[in-house]
Write a protein that holds these residues in place. Structure first.
Motif, mmCIF file in Angstrom:
data_model
loop_
_atom_site.group_PDB
_atom_site.id
_atom_site.type_symbol
_atom_site.label_atom_id
_atom_site.label_comp_id
_atom_site.label_asym_id
_atom_site.label_seq_id
_atom_site.Cartn_x
_atom_site.Cartn_y
_atom_site.Cartn_z
ATOM 1 N N ASN A 1 81.233 60.154 16.456
ATOM 2 C CA ASN A 1 81.607 58.877 15.595
ATOM 3 C C ASN A 1 81.881 59.031 14.464
ATOM 4 O O ASN A 1 82.352 58.142 13.856
ATOM 5 N N THR B 1 85.755 45.498 13.150
ATOM 6 C CA THR B 1 84.624 45.870 12.627
ATOM 7 C C THR B 1 83.823 44.783 11.655
ATOM 8 O O THR B 1 82.707 44.716 11.718
ATOM 9 N N GLN C 1 82.069 42.630 14.385
ATOM 10 C CA GLN C 1 80.823 43.234 14.817
ATOM 11 C C GLN C 1 79.930 43.697 13.731
ATOM 12 O O GLN C 1 78.938 44.237 13.802
ATOM 13 N N LEU D 1 80.004 46.103 11.352
ATOM 14 C CA LEU D 1 79.615 47.322 11.307
ATOM 15 C C LEU D 1 79.659 48.079 9.881
ATOM 16 O O LEU D 1 80.773 48.076 9.243
ATOM 17 N N LYS D 2 78.823 48.372 9.405
ATOM 18 C CA LYS D 2 78.712 48.939 8.196
ATOM 19 C C LYS D 2 79.259 50.513 8.076
ATOM 20 O O LYS D 2 79.708 50.759 6.970
ATOM 21 N N TYR E 1 82.057 52.654 10.486
ATOM 22 C CA TYR E 1 83.011 52.862 11.468
ATOM 23 C C TYR E 1 82.447 53.571 12.533
ATOM 24 O O TYR E 1 82.140 54.828 12.495
ATOM 25 N N ASP E 2 82.600 52.725 13.651
ATOM 26 C CA ASP E 2 82.181 53.510 14.997
ATOM 27 C C ASP E 2 83.131 53.454 15.935
ATOM 28 O O ASP E 2 83.497 52.310 16.598
ATOM 29 N N MET F 1 82.338 51.621 19.235
ATOM 30 C CA MET F 1 82.047 50.181 19.162
ATOM 31 C C MET F 1 83.697 49.410 18.988
ATOM 32 O O MET F 1 83.828 48.462 19.807
ATOM 33 N N GLY G 1 81.726 45.324 7.029
ATOM 34 C CA GLY G 1 82.696 45.944 7.932
ATOM 35 C C GLY G 1 84.116 45.904 7.459
ATOM 36 O O GLY G 1 85.167 46.331 8.195
#
Length: 325
Positions: free
Chosen positions: A8, A231, A234, A236-237, A239-240, A243, A274
């Protein structure tokens, strides 16, 4: 042929046990590099790096690459070359898109990079950019797909079935171009937003009148606007990829994000969980472009794909040739 992500983490520790290749996309907003290896016909993503070089700075106004943009891009390419050396990369393919297509001095910059760094840069047409995006995405889907790629200077639409492109087009509207031309105030005024929205809808409706395929098909978004909105949704702190890849965003969710973004200053947007800070000024225009894609297609949602023209270029210029495809 498949594509697999090693981890990831966007920038991984060097692994030199297998031969690595690299592709670099010099876009209007960002410059990105993918380092990968070919494991028996499967593309393994080893490292993915991005630098926000904003090559499209003022190109729409002046028709030339800005000296500051050239400097930022040179520094990014110099850094990428160093990263690639850590991975013992054996071959490179670099391509430039909308900003370099439009800039009258792009060939001078290409010659400069060749002299200083030894890199060859191919400036590709919008249709070829769209084709590379399709090649990357089609590794993940077997059904009928309509792909959109909102870049900094242009938006590509590609329709395909069974891993074969049926039709595609490039429209000269992107998030950097639209921001510079229409969203002058901070935050933008209602009049600015209305003018931009009307321009996008009019252009999209006119250009796609005889283009849109018959339903059903899966609507898929690639590129920084689509992934950034995922992101943000979601929160997301970090980047994944897992996800983001194949996540869904509905039209209602997108409209809610646009309402929030439109009322914020650029500085306020930089605090959104995100959202990359360097995308804060252009994310609103990107979201409006995306909303109008939903309008013209009549879709209520779209799927985000984390594979794009980088993977497409890797396959087309290295893997397909190696495997005689």
């Amino acid at each position: 042929m498949g594509i697999q992500l090693n981890d990831n983490n966007a920038e991984l520790k060097p692994k030199n046990e297998k031969q690595h290749m690299a592709v670099i996309d010099i876009g209007t907003n960002s410059t990105r590099m993918l380092i990968f290896r070919d494991d028996d016909g499967q593309l393994i993503r080893v490292n993915k790096s991005v630098r926000y070089t904003r090559m499209g700075q003022d190109v729409n106004k002046t028709g030339h690459l800005h000296p500051d943009a050239q400097k930022r891009n040179y520094e990014a390419l110099e850094e990428f070359k160093s990263i690639a050396e850590d991975y013992a990369v054996k071959g490179f393919y670099l391509f430039g898109t909308s900003a370099m297509r439009d800039a009258q001095n792009a060939e001078d910059y290409v010659a400069f990079i060749k002299e200083k760094l030894g890199f060859d840069i191919e400036i590709i047409a919008g249709e070829e950019e769209a084709e590379l995006g399709f090649v990357g995405v089609s590794q993940c889907f077997d059904e009928k797909i309509l792909i959109f790629d909102i870049g900094g200077g242009s938006t590509e639409l590609i329709y395909g079935e069974k891993n074969e492109i049926k039709k595609m087009m490039s429209i000269n509207l992107g998030c950097v171009r639209c921001t510079e031309e229409y969203l002058i105030s901070d935050p933008p005024t209602l009049q600015e937003l209305e003018r931009l929205n009307e321009r996008i809808y009019s252009e999209f409706q006119q250009r796609t009148e005889n283009f849109l395929p018959k339903k059903p098909y899966k609507l898929i978004g690639i590129g920084g606007t689509a992934t950034s909105l995922s992101t943000i949704k979601q929160e997301l702190k970090t980047y994944d990829s897992e996800m983001v890849h194949k996540s869904m965003i509905t039209k209602a969710e997108l409209e809610a994000m646009i309402d929030k973004l439109a009322g914020q200053t650029i500085q306020e947007r930089k605090t959104i969980v995100g959202l990359e800070a360097k995308r804060a000024d252009i994310i609103l225009a990107g979201a409006l472009l995306l909303l109008n894609i939903l309008k013209i297609t009549g879709e209520d949602s779209f799927m985000v794909c984390d594979y794009d023209n980088l993977e497409g270029a890797a396959y087309r210029h290295f893997m397909a040739k190696k495997n005689n495809v």
